[in-house]
Design a protein around this motif. Structure first.
Motif, mmCIF file in Angstrom:
data_model
loop_
_atom_site.group_PDB
_atom_site.id
_atom_site.type_symbol
_atom_site.label_atom_id
_atom_site.label_comp_id
_atom_site.label_asym_id
_atom_site.label_seq_id
_atom_site.Cartn_x
_atom_site.Cartn_y
_atom_site.Cartn_z
ATOM 1 N N SER A 140 19.486 21.062 76.123
ATOM 2 C CA SER A 140 18.681 20.658 77.282
ATOM 3 C C SER A 140 19.306 21.123 78.587
ATOM 4 N N GLN A 141 18.457 21.248 79.623
ATOM 5 C CA GLN A 141 18.971 21.558 80.962
ATOM 6 C C GLN A 141 19.842 20.408 81.460
ATOM 7 N N ALA A 142 19.417 19.178 81.158
ATOM 8 C CA ALA A 142 20.154 17.990 81.561
ATOM 9 C C ALA A 142 20.052 16.951 80.435
ATOM 10 N N LEU A 143 21.137 16.266 80.224
ATOM 11 C CA LEU A 143 21.202 15.266 79.163
ATOM 12 C C LEU A 143 21.974 14.064 79.684
ATOM 13 N N LYS A 144 21.352 12.889 79.624
ATOM 14 C CA LYS A 144 22.017 11.663 80.069
ATOM 15 C C LYS A 144 22.341 10.817 78.844
ATOM 16 N N LEU A 145 23.611 10.454 78.715
ATOM 17 C CA LEU A 145 24.060 9.616 77.607
ATOM 18 C C LEU A 145 24.749 8.371 78.148
ATOM 19 N N THR A 146 24.585 7.269 77.439
ATOM 20 C CA THR A 146 25.287 6.042 77.818
ATOM 21 C C THR A 146 26.720 6.109 77.307
ATOM 22 N N PHE A 147 27.570 5.280 77.872
ATOM 23 C CA PHE A 147 28.957 5.216 77.411
ATOM 24 C C PHE A 147 29.002 4.880 75.918
ATOM 25 N N GLU A 148 28.087 4.007 75.485
ATOM 26 C CA GLU A 148 28.033 3.611 74.076
ATOM 27 C C GLU A 148 27.658 4.795 73.183
ATOM 28 N N GLU A 149 26.681 5.584 73.628
ATOM 29 C CA GLU A 149 26.290 6.774 72.858
ATOM 30 C C GLU A 149 27.444 7.775 72.790
ATOM 31 N N ILE A 150 28.148 7.935 73.893
ATOM 32 C CA ILE A 150 29.293 8.849 73.920
ATOM 33 C C ILE A 150 30.353 8.381 72.939
ATOM 34 N N GLN A 151 30.596 7.079 72.889
ATOM 35 C CA GLN A 151 31.573 6.532 71.945
ATOM 36 C C GLN A 151 31.143 6.805 70.506
ATOM 37 N N ASP A 152 29.858 6.639 70.216
ATOM 38 C CA ASP A 152 29.352 6.897 68.871
ATOM 39 C C ASP A 152 29.509 8.369 68.483
ATOM 40 N N ILE A 153 29.229 9.272 69.411
ATOM 41 C CA ILE A 153 29.302 10.711 69.143
ATOM 42 C C ILE A 153 30.751 11.182 69.036
ATOM 43 N N ALA A 154 31.575 10.774 69.995
ATOM 44 C CA ALA A 154 32.967 11.239 70.050
ATOM 45 C C ALA A 154 33.873 10.487 69.075
ATOM 46 N N GLY A 155 33.451 9.292 68.695
ATOM 47 C CA GLY A 155 34.277 8.490 67.798
ATOM 48 C C GLY A 155 35.390 7.740 68.507
ATOM 49 N N ILE A 156 35.372 7.803 69.827
ATOM 50 C CA ILE A 156 36.368 7.088 70.641
ATOM 51 C C ILE A 156 35.674 6.536 71.883
ATOM 52 N N PRO A 157 36.191 5.442 72.437
ATOM 53 C CA PRO A 157 35.580 4.914 73.659
ATOM 54 C C PRO A 157 35.888 5.825 74.852
ATOM 55 N N ILE A 158 34.959 5.913 75.774
ATOM 56 C CA ILE A 158 35.188 6.686 76.991
ATOM 57 C C ILE A 158 36.161 5.896 77.864
ATOM 58 N N ASP A 159 37.141 6.586 78.418
ATOM 59 C CA ASP A 159 38.115 5.919 79.279
ATOM 60 C C ASP A 159 38.429 6.825 80.466
ATOM 61 N N HIS A 160 39.398 6.425 81.262
ATOM 62 C CA HIS A 160 39.725 7.174 82.481
ATOM 63 C C HIS A 160 40.141 8.617 82.177
ATOM 64 N N SER A 161 40.709 8.866 81.015
ATOM 65 C CA SER A 161 41.143 10.225 80.671
ATOM 66 C C SER A 161 39.957 11.182 80.567
ATOM 67 N N PHE A 162 38.747 10.652 80.427
ATOM 68 C CA PHE A 162 37.547 11.488 80.372
ATOM 69 C C PHE A 162 37.477 12.415 81.584
ATOM 70 N N LEU A 163 37.911 11.909 82.732
ATOM 71 C CA LEU A 163 37.878 12.704 83.959
ATOM 72 C C LEU A 163 38.770 13.934 83.839
ATOM 73 N N LYS A 164 39.865 13.809 83.107
ATOM 74 C CA LYS A 164 40.781 14.939 82.901
ATOM 75 C C LYS A 164 40.186 15.948 81.918
ATOM 76 N N TYR A 165 39.523 15.445 80.894
ATOM 77 C CA TYR A 165 38.988 16.298 79.831
ATOM 78 C C TYR A 165 37.658 16.961 80.176
ATOM 79 N N LYS A 166 36.937 16.423 81.152
ATOM 80 C CA LYS A 166 35.575 16.909 81.416
ATOM 81 C C LYS A 166 35.505 18.388 81.757
#
Length: 68
Positions: A16-42
């Protein structure tokens, strides 16, 4: 391999041109909870042709957008 590789691949495969995911969906996909380190990895997402757009703490969502 990044701890968010599964998420980056999911975003790329979505196509998609744009995709919005919730923190919960991101956790389900990545297998880990989103945390502050996400800003470093983005920045890794640019290798997949996408970038992290708006991160809403209020809505608990992240907007991913396709790069031109």
């Amino acid at each position: 391999m990044s701890k968010y590789s599964a998420l980056w691949e999911y975003v790329q495969k979505n196509g998609s041109q744009a995709l919005k995911l919730t923190f919960e969906e991101i956790q389900d996909i990545a297998g880990i909870p989103i945390d502050h380190s996400f800003l470093k990895y983005k920045k890794e997402l640019t290798e997949y042709g996408y970038q992290v757009g708006k991160i809403s703490m209020k809505e608990q969502t992240v907007l991913f957008t396709k790069m031109d």
